[in-house]
Scaffold this motif. Sequence first.
Motif, mmCIF file in Angstrom:
data_model
loop_
_atom_site.group_PDB
_atom_site.id
_atom_site.type_symbol
_atom_site.label_atom_id
_atom_site.label_comp_id
_atom_site.label_asym_id
_atom_site.label_seq_id
_atom_site.Cartn_x
_atom_site.Cartn_y
_atom_site.Cartn_z
ATOM 1 N N UNK A 42 0.854 -1.193 0.000
ATOM 2 C CA UNK A 42 0.000 0.000 0.000
ATOM 3 C C UNK A 42 0.889 1.242 0.000
ATOM 4 N N UNK A 43 0.372 2.362 -0.524
ATOM 5 C CA UNK A 43 1.157 3.608 -0.515
ATOM 6 C C UNK A 43 1.194 4.209 0.890
ATOM 7 N N UNK A 44 2.311 4.815 1.244
ATOM 8 C CA UNK A 44 2.424 5.462 2.554
ATOM 9 C C UNK A 44 3.349 6.672 2.451
ATOM 10 N N UNK A 45 3.226 7.536 3.502
ATOM 11 C CA UNK A 45 4.095 8.697 3.608
ATOM 12 C C UNK A 45 5.133 8.403 4.688
ATOM 13 N N UNK A 46 6.339 8.208 4.277
ATOM 14 C CA UNK A 46 7.423 7.847 5.186
ATOM 15 C C UNK A 46 8.094 9.119 5.695
ATOM 16 N N UNK A 47 7.978 9.374 7.010
ATOM 17 C CA UNK A 47 8.583 10.573 7.601
ATOM 18 C C UNK A 47 9.763 10.212 8.501
ATOM 19 N N UNK A 48 10.133 8.944 8.534
ATOM 20 C CA UNK A 48 11.184 8.490 9.448
ATOM 21 C C UNK A 48 12.535 8.373 8.753
ATOM 22 N N UNK A 49 12.529 7.843 7.549
ATOM 23 C CA UNK A 49 13.798 7.523 6.876
ATOM 24 C C UNK A 49 14.658 8.755 6.682
ATOM 25 N N UNK A 50 14.059 9.831 6.133
ATOM 26 C CA UNK A 50 14.800 11.072 5.887
ATOM 27 C C UNK A 50 14.118 12.221 6.604
ATOM 28 N N UNK A 51 14.701 12.702 7.718
ATOM 29 C CA UNK A 51 14.091 13.821 8.436
ATOM 30 C C UNK A 51 13.940 15.045 7.538
ATOM 31 N N UNK A 52 12.803 15.684 7.662
ATOM 32 C CA UNK A 52 12.542 16.881 6.868
ATOM 33 C C UNK A 52 11.945 16.609 5.513
ATOM 34 N N UNK A 53 11.789 15.342 5.137
ATOM 35 C CA UNK A 53 11.255 14.984 3.818
ATOM 36 C C UNK A 53 10.183 13.923 4.008
ATOM 37 N N UNK A 54 9.078 14.088 3.306
ATOM 38 C CA UNK A 54 8.035 13.063 3.275
ATOM 39 C C UNK A 54 8.269 12.209 2.042
ATOM 40 N N UNK A 55 8.635 10.976 2.260
ATOM 41 C CA UNK A 55 8.887 10.059 1.148
ATOM 42 C C UNK A 55 7.585 9.363 0.780
ATOM 43 N N UNK A 56 7.131 9.599 -0.434
ATOM 44 C CA UNK A 56 5.964 8.892 -0.941
ATOM 45 C C UNK A 56 6.459 7.574 -1.521
ATOM 46 N N UNK A 57 6.109 6.479 -0.882
ATOM 47 C CA UNK A 57 6.613 5.186 -1.305
ATOM 48 C C UNK A 57 5.572 4.106 -1.059
ATOM 49 N N UNK A 58 5.866 2.952 -1.587
ATOM 50 C CA UNK A 58 4.987 1.808 -1.398
ATOM 51 C C UNK A 58 5.519 0.961 -0.251
ATOM 52 N N UNK A 59 4.676 0.775 0.713
ATOM 53 C CA UNK A 59 5.008 -0.151 1.798
ATOM 54 C C UNK A 59 4.705 -1.559 1.315
ATOM 55 N N UNK A 60 5.688 -2.431 1.419
ATOM 56 C CA UNK A 60 5.524 -3.762 0.849
ATOM 57 C C UNK A 60 4.529 -4.617 1.622
ATOM 58 N N UNK A 61 4.010 -4.106 2.699
ATOM 59 C CA UNK A 61 3.021 -4.854 3.458
ATOM 60 C C UNK A 61 3.678 -5.909 4.318
ATOM 61 N N UNK A 62 4.193 -6.918 3.687
ATOM 62 C CA UNK A 62 4.884 -7.994 4.398
ATOM 63 C C UNK A 62 6.298 -8.115 3.849
ATOM 64 N N UNK A 63 7.291 -7.676 4.581
ATOM 65 C CA UNK A 63 8.677 -7.845 4.114
ATOM 66 C C UNK A 63 9.035 -9.315 3.894
ATOM 67 N N UNK A 64 8.438 -10.188 4.701
ATOM 68 C CA UNK A 64 8.718 -11.620 4.545
ATOM 69 C C UNK A 64 8.269 -12.117 3.178
ATOM 70 N N UNK A 65 7.049 -11.689 2.777
ATOM 71 C CA UNK A 65 6.532 -12.104 1.469
ATOM 72 C C UNK A 65 7.399 -11.563 0.342
ATOM 73 N N UNK A 66 7.852 -10.298 0.500
ATOM 74 C CA UNK A 66 8.690 -9.702 -0.541
ATOM 75 C C UNK A 66 9.997 -10.481 -0.701
ATOM 76 N N UNK A 67 10.639 -10.802 0.413
ATOM 77 C CA UNK A 67 11.916 -11.506 0.318
ATOM 78 C C UNK A 67 11.726 -12.972 -0.095
ATOM 79 N N UNK A 68 10.585 -13.546 0.204
ATOM 80 C CA UNK A 68 10.294 -14.898 -0.289
ATOM 81 C C UNK A 68 10.173 -14.893 -1.811
ATOM 82 N N UNK A 69 9.467 -13.883 -2.317
ATOM 83 C CA UNK A 69 9.319 -13.745 -3.773
ATOM 84 C C UNK A 69 10.683 -13.552 -4.429
#
Length: 780
Positions: A651-678
């Motif tokens: 799902x799309x999310x606004x990431x405010x943690x990775x880079x302070x001062x910037x809102x990163x518009x990115x896709x949250x993979x939902x389940x990192x486990x599923x992503x790395x399994x794929x």
Amino acid sequence: MRFALEEVNRRYDLLPNITMGFQVYDTCAALRKEMVATLQMLAGQTEAIPNYSCQKTSRLAAVLGHSLSMTSIHMAHMLGLYRFPQISHYSTSSALSDRTQFPSFFRTVPSDSFQSQGLAQLVLHFGWNWVGLIATGNDNGIQGIQVIKQEILKAGACVAFTEFIQSNLLDKNIPFLTKVIKNSSARVVVIFSNDLFFALLLDEMIKQNVTGKTFVASETWSTSTILLADKYSTLLAGSIGFAFHSSTIPGFRQYLTSVRPSTLENNLSKAFWERMFGCKFNDTKNVSGSWNGPTKICTGNEDLQGVENVYTDVSSLRSSYNIYTSVQVIAKALHDLYECEEGRGPFYRRSCASIKHFKPWQLRHYLQNVHVQLSNGREVLFDRNGDLPAVYDIVNWQLGLDGVMKQIKVGSYDITAGDGNFFTINIGAVKWATGTSQVPISVCRQSCPPGFRKAAREGEPVCCSQCVPCPQGAISNETDSVECLECSWDTWPNSQKDKCLPKTTEFLSYEEPLGTTLTATSAMSSTIPISILGLFIHYKNTPIVRANNYSLSCLLLVSISLCFLSSLNFIGSPQVEKCLIRQVAFGMVFALCISCILAKTVMVVFAFMATKPDSSLRKWTNARVSYVIVLICSLVQFILCMLWISISPPFPEKNIITQPGIILLECNEGSPTAFWCMLGYLGLLSTISFVVAFLARRLPDSFNEAKFITFSMLAFLSVWVSYIPASVSTRGQYVVAMEVFAILSSSWALVLCMFAPKCFIIIFRPNMNSREHLLAKDKS
């Protein structure tokens, strides 16, 4: 006092048919004489007789005085026993406000408690938060300076030192006090002392060459004439402080200039006259004691109208005005007592007091409730402690161009101000020691500007705190902020950290150079496999195309083209649909691609193993086997992706943690486990293909198909193994760009390693694309 009494006696609306008089007791500042005089007044006799009163011809209404607080306290103890009204025009001790000890004491001058609070507020008004305190060592000085200190500390300011001048003119501690003032970093010093003791300190400061200090004056020396001496001018220039409220009395100057020695009939008046006009009366001997010039006979009718000196200057009456007010207050209280109507009075059974036979406590009642409006418009009424509302003038010591020090009124302090703004100061009229209107600075450290907060230093006063920058994500928009304020999740501090600005949003955009480059590269790269596919279709009957499993090659080229195109899903603003399908599409097309390569590899191995006579593996060389391998391998990836989407979809999310001062518009993979399994499944297929191709690299394959697969899988695995640490160490839009780059690089590795040699032979070496060449190679 005489003027005020005559003014009252001339009025028809105040005590009609009643004359007010006075009796003066000169005690020569001797405490014993003052006590005796108090008993004489109470007794109405020339002798002091306790508990006896004989006032036949006239009635003693009230006592005016004393000017000294200590003497007033002794008098008030005695007069209070009989509830006899006492009004002082100059006693400022806050102890006299105690109604339990002094039930009948009133005063027309503000209490020192008001002055101490006002001086503290004056210090704070000018922003001085690091000041020194000096006071006389008597009760008044100690009490007054403690109130000032408490008010300063309560407001968050600090006191550099608190010292006392001992109450004698031989204070041996003066040099030490001077060193304290000189060595202190406080540039403002509050002096709560009278002019005589302060003069001793000033003399020592001149000896020790103390400069650069600004003094805040209590009313006891703010209008002193002693301190106007030239030797003090450099030290006292720029001083500011409180003085008793000044006013004018209409008609008073005319009254003063109409005085003649014959109307006063005492030696002091004749001495004054001789000094004023430089003459001598015939019937006296040089009573003035200082006239040595030519003898001129005094007539007693000399005109005072043309004389300009301190006697005739009534422009700023202070203590004199308090005496005038005292007389007016007593007259109004007597008038209220006189006009009382029987049956509506304030005493027992609504009774009234007789103007001829009233008791002291009865007049005290009327004094407590008196309400007088003076000629200058000021209203006078006492509070429950017998004090008037505090009103002070603010005076500034200014050195004129002629070198003469002047005490200039620059404002006022009035606690009755309705708006709560007690100070009225004309800043432009104030001149400091520098001769300018720039307020001197007295701080233990400079103010913390916006963007910083105050932090205490261990072992030092709070005012000596250090300025600490606000932490990341916080601001302070005021000077000397105690704490920083966190910005909201969608805002970020500016470079000065004094305001929160909206955060910038960031994603891998088509419009940015990086996004544009990757988009163009993806689109152009996707045409290469299609072009090769067209080439293979055109030459599908040639030996080189037929020998490399024509159907799988076509499917592989289509899947590689889709791999290039799948990278476009990672570019642009993340949307719900795009986030949902981009990793799934990437996983599926790459799974199809690797499955085709794995099928080609397995078929090469089976083909050579089935060349032996009566081999049971011949049946596995059928083309349908390769399709089954592709189908099964792709189906496993499809099942993994469907489970991922069903259980924890991206799902799309606004990431405010990775880079302070910037809102990163990115896709949250939902389940990192599923992503790395794929991704891991793709790695598994690639590894199997690589291992099988590596083992089959020495088989006599036409055009070294197994070797090409080995190189292509090695390059493919190298790209994705490198991607894992690179993606972990990258932030923001570059994480997405890194994945797009990995997709393009791995796809190009497949195209170049597997199809570039074949295309080269088809186009540039057609003689090698023949059965004879194939057989010759096989034979060799």
